[in-house]
Each structure stands twice: as C-alpha cells, then as structure tokens.
Scaffold this active site. Structure first.
Site, PDB file in Angstrom:
ATOM      1  N   ASP A  96     -20.196 -23.072   5.244  1.00 23.17           N
ATOM      2  CA  ASP A  96     -20.613 -22.279   6.520  1.00 23.17           C
ATOM      3  C   ASP A  96     -21.907 -21.729   5.311  1.00 23.17           C
ATOM      4  O   ASP A  96     -21.564 -21.580   4.737  1.00 23.17           O
ATOM      5  CB  ASP A  96     -19.057 -22.003   6.884  1.00 23.17           C
ATOM      6  CG  ASP A  96     -19.419 -20.933   7.715  1.00 23.17           C
ATOM      7  OD1 ASP A  96     -20.533 -20.998   9.162  1.00 23.17           O
ATOM      8  OD2 ASP A  96     -18.721 -20.126   8.056  1.00 23.17           O
ATOM      9  N   ASP A 139     -22.050 -17.199   7.678  1.00 22.48           N
ATOM     10  CA  ASP A 139     -21.713 -15.915   7.859  1.00 22.48           C
ATOM     11  C   ASP A 139     -19.953 -16.187   6.771  1.00 22.48           C
ATOM     12  O   ASP A 139     -19.614 -16.555   7.277  1.00 22.48           O
ATOM     13  CB  ASP A 139     -21.797 -15.857   9.011  1.00 22.48           C
ATOM     14  CG  ASP A 139     -22.635 -16.348  10.059  1.00 22.48           C
ATOM     15  OD1 ASP A 139     -24.146 -15.356   9.607  1.00 22.48           O
ATOM     16  OD2 ASP A 139     -22.861 -16.568  10.928  1.00 22.48           O
TER      17      ASP A 139
END
Length: 538
Positions: free
Chosen positions: A62, A64
């Site tokens: 991922d 963020d």
C-alpha cells in the site's frame, strides 16, 4: 536511567552491531550490504504465523501510511483544519469551531466510537469495555457497567451504531467527534435539537469526504511533500533487494495516479517537485505493476466487476484494456497516449480487481503473495480472509511501544508480585469467612478470627489500591489516556487481537523488511496456555 544500564539494555535488545558510520551520518542498513545490521527491538519484524519467504513470488505494498509515513503533527492537523472548515462553511456548524485546536497525540488506533451515545471506548480482546470517555469526560466504572455490561445480549460493537478507529487517517475525525460531543453537552442552544451525536459523526465523515473529493489535502501535500511525509532512505534499497532476489513487486493504492506519482517520486528520489520542476518516472523501475484508484477493500473481492484501465504515465489519461492488455484507441489520440509507445517495464493501471492483478503477475496461488499495508480492515483483513494472501501490518506506534516495554520490564515484574499478593490476601479472607460461617468455633476463637479478618480486609484494600495505581501508572507511561496500544489491563486489546488474527507479520515500518534476508523463514514464538505459565520456563 544510568549510563551503564542504558548500554546493557542496548546490547540486549539488538541482534548485532551499530551501523552508524565514522562520518556520523546514519546510512540505511540493508541486509544485503557488507555491513552487518543492527536490528533494534523497535525495528524487528514480529511473526504471528510461519512465513517462508522462499515461497513468496510477489511482494505488494500500500502507499499511504505504509510506504509513505505521514507526519501526524502536520498531515493530521491539515486534515483536521480542512474538516472544520467544511463543517462550518458547507454544513452550517457554528463558527466557534474555527477557533478549536487539534491535539494529534490524544487519540490512538483501536478505539471504538459509540455514535449513538457520544462515547469513545477501548476494549479488550473479548470486547469488554475497559476505558470509556463521553467526549473528554471519563466514565466511572459503574457507568461503564450500566451502559455496556448489564445487557442480556452482548453488543457486537460494529456498524452502524459504532465506528472503528483502525487507521491513522481516522485519528483527527475521532478527536473532532469528541470535541463536538462536549460542545453539544455544554452549549445545547448552539446545536439544533434534531442533531444528535450520531448525526454529528455522520457530518464529520461527510466533511472528511468533502476534503478528499475537492483535492484540498492532497494538493497541499503535493506542493510540499517533505513537510508532510517522513523520508525513509531504506525504501529504495529494500525494493531493489526484493527485486534482485527474483521477486515481483507491486503497488496497490486507493490514491489516483497524479498524487501517487508525486508521493512515490518524493520517496524514491529524495527530492520534491519545486516550482516548475516536474516529477520524473524513475521510481517505476522498482515495480512490475502499479494499480491506482483501486477502491480497496472492494478490490480484493473476486466478483468485483470494476473495469481495469491503463494509465498514460505522462498525461494521466485512462486507456481501455482487455484484462490488462492494451486495446487500440479509437479516434485521434496523441502519440504520448498510445499504449504501443509506453515502456512496458512497469505497467500502470487504475481500478480493476484482484483477479486482474493475479493475471498481470502470473500468480498461480494466493499464498505466493505477501501484501504490506497499514489498515487492519482495508489492507490486511480482506486480503487475508477473502484471498489467503500472506500479510504484513505496518504499525508505526509499535517502535515506541516495544522500547517502553523493555524499559518497564522490572515494573511489570513488580506488578505481577502485587497481583500475587492480592490473590494471597483474598484467599486468606475467603478461608476465614468460611471458618466463621460453617465451622464450630468457640467464642474467644471466633473473636480472634474476626479481628484477623478485619485486619486482612484492610490489607486487601491497601494491596488492591497499590496494584491498581501501579497498573494505571504503568499504562500511562505509554499513553496518558488510553494506555498501552496492545493491552487493556492484563488482556490484549481488541486492536492487538485483530493484529494477531489477521497479520502474518507486523512491524513498525515497511522498510524493516530490508533488515532481513529476502529468503528468511519467519517463525512465531511458541503459544502458551494459562496453565503452562509457571511450569514451562519462558
């Protein structure tokens, strides 16, 4: 803490030697380098389920709060201020809110918001409420029991009546919700009668969504990434090492291409776009596939029918694909937008679902994928339960927590001794009460036993208060309000229970992977049942 003790502690909690070089510049420590790495306890990778990296063919990330670690003092404050403005100017809340301030250290992950009652809860792994606040006012033990412990049917503490604070993005909205609860209680004339606590939470969520939709937050970050994102110089060496080991790497993020390009350019080139300076695309060399706008957790469902679009990396234009294969573009398209002109070293897409990703990476079995994320629900739970991917959870708060645990290990031993004293006194009291009630004792003996019982009951109260105060003080070393992240009293917290259930691995930073061999066999510690403690040496 004394200098000698500090030195001993450092020696015991690390695997190897220090990696600070003679120039006093901290260089990234990589397992594959010639210098043996020092793995501090705060940067270790902890294992819940055995994971042999030799069986992993693709490692995904991922972006963020995983690759990009945001600075809460600036980023969360920015989100808070933007949400306040939306509440006032778009949702007609009082302008007094504009004078409010945000304490970014107050809220922690793992809390639960009771939207109907305006309460913020911390629970143990059995979903018993151990700490509760109404706004910023702590609830008494009697209030907690009356509200959450006296029903015939146990509450599930799930949506729609409750909201889980399971991501760092949610801390600002949780804090704002608590402020609004106090504001409504103290100023009933300034809040419409039909606006209850649940409505206020709904409005906060709507304001947060407005901030994201109009691009306010991300535009500010894109203008000055170094103000909002921590630079981690180990990310690029980590990605290189994984790729050199023969593994594919991919990025799946809910952010769209324009923002993803800015953030990843900053992380992988150690420079931020300034003025007219444009982002370059060099960072794409570290990935085989990048999927933006993925709409996780829906992305992980095989029956998700979302279309997969190619992304032109220069213009950001979306291109039609046939399950990832470029389709001829109809009409007048620029040369830059033609899929035949795009470098195939890294494929960039938007949308789609997990089946598209498996096809692009030629994944034969879900267990061959390791996915690293920060969101227990959006990244870890869904990818684990729906797919069987192997998972690693990033918990930035863990670094400080485990270091404090090490420093407080003597305190925790003292707590156990106090608990043993408490049990011993209670057992003696039960014995005396039994003797006085059921045994035939003479009057003088009964008087002696009664006096001894009175003395023990006084001792019981003293030990109880000492134990409770010591336990409370210990937890406040971690956080003044909510205590230890992974504990609630002596029980694992609900958050810790979720980490244990759904994360194969967990660590404080994604780049901690660079400290270990890409072929490492991660093995968990032996599980212990309560009856084994005190019998098997730990």
């Amino acid at each position: 803490m004394g200098e000698n003790l500090g030195t001993v502690m450092k020696d015991k909690r690390t695997h190897s030697l220090d990696v600070t070089h003679s120039e006093d510049v901290q260089q990234p420590c990589i397992w594959s380098s010639s210098v043996e790495c020092n793995i501090d306890i705060g940067k270790q990778i902890f294992c819940n389920r055995s994971l042999n990296m030799k069986n992993i063919v693709a490692v995904g990330f991922d972006m963020d709060y995983t690759l990009a670690q945001y600075k809460p003092e600036t980023f969360e404050s920015l989100a808070y201020e933007g949400t306040i403005r939306k509440l006032v100017y778009d949702l007609a809340y009082s302008e007094e809110l504009l004078n409010w301030s945000f304490d970014w250290k107050y809220m922690v992950r793992g809390l639960v918001l009771d939207k109907r009652r305006g309460n913020i809860l911390k629970m143990d792994r059995h979903k018993y409420v151990k700490v509760a606040y109404h706004g910023f006012k702590e609830l008494s033990k009697d209030d907690k029991v009356e509200t959450y412990g006296s029903t015939l049917v146990r509450d599930s503490f799930d949506e729609p009546d409750y909201a889980l604070i399971d991501t760092l993005f949610s801390l600002a909205e949780a804090y704002l919700f608590a402020q609004l609860v106090d504001f409504k209680d103290n100023n009933p004339d300034k809040v419409p009668e039909d606006v209850d606590y649940a409505r206020m939470y709904k409005d906060v969520r709507a304001a947060v969504d407005l901030c994201h939709r109009d691009g306010t937050l991300k535009q500010m970050v894109a203008t000055d990434p170094k103000r909002f994102i921590n630079m981690d110089t180990s990310i690029v060496p980590m990605l290189k090492m994984l790729r050199d080991s023969g593994r594919s790497t991919f990025l799946v993020t809910n952010s769209l291409w324009d923002y993803t390009n800015v953030v990843m350019n900053f992380l992988c080139t150690s420079s931020a776009p300034d003025g007219d300076q444009k982002c370059n695309l060099d960072w794409l060399q570290y990935f085989d596939v990048v999927i933006t706008g993925s709409a996780k957790p829906g992305f992980f469902h095989e029956d998700n029918r979302a279309n997969l679009f190619g992304v032109d990396r220069k213009s950001g234009m979306l291109l039609n694909t046939d399950n990832g294969s470029p389709l001829p573009q109809v009409g007048n398209t620029s040369e830059a937008s033609s899929p035949t002109k795009v470098d195939k070293s890294c494929k960039v897409f938007q949308g789609g679902n997990v089946m598209h990703l498996h096809k692009l990476l030629q994944i034969e079995s879900s267990s061959q994928v390791l996915y690293v994320g920060d969101h227990i629900y959006g990244d870890i739970l869904r990818s684990k339960k729906a797919l069987g991917w192997r998972t690693m959870l990033v918990v930035p708060e863990l670094e400080r927590e485990v270091e404090l645990l090490w420093e407080l290990r003597k305190t925790r031993k003292q707590l156990q001794l106090l608990r043993n004293d408490r049990d011993a006194v209670e057992d003696k009291i039960h014995h005396l009460k039994w003797s006085l009630k059921f045994e035939d004792v003479k009057a003088d003996e009964k008087e002696r036993l009664s006096a001894e019982l009175h003395q023990l009951e006084s001792e019981q109260e003293r030990v109880r208060l000492s134990h409770q105060d010591a336990l409370r003080d210990c937890h406040r070393q971690f956080h003044g309000v909510w205590g230890q992240l992974m504990k609630t009293g002596y029980q694992n917290s609900r958050f810790a229970h979720q980490v244990e259930r759904f994360a194969c691995l967990y660590s404080s930073q994604v780049s901690n992977l660079s400290l270990y061999s890409p072929a490492k066999y991660y093995r968990p510690n032996e599980d212990f049942m309560p009856h084994e403690f005190g019998i098997i040496p730990l």
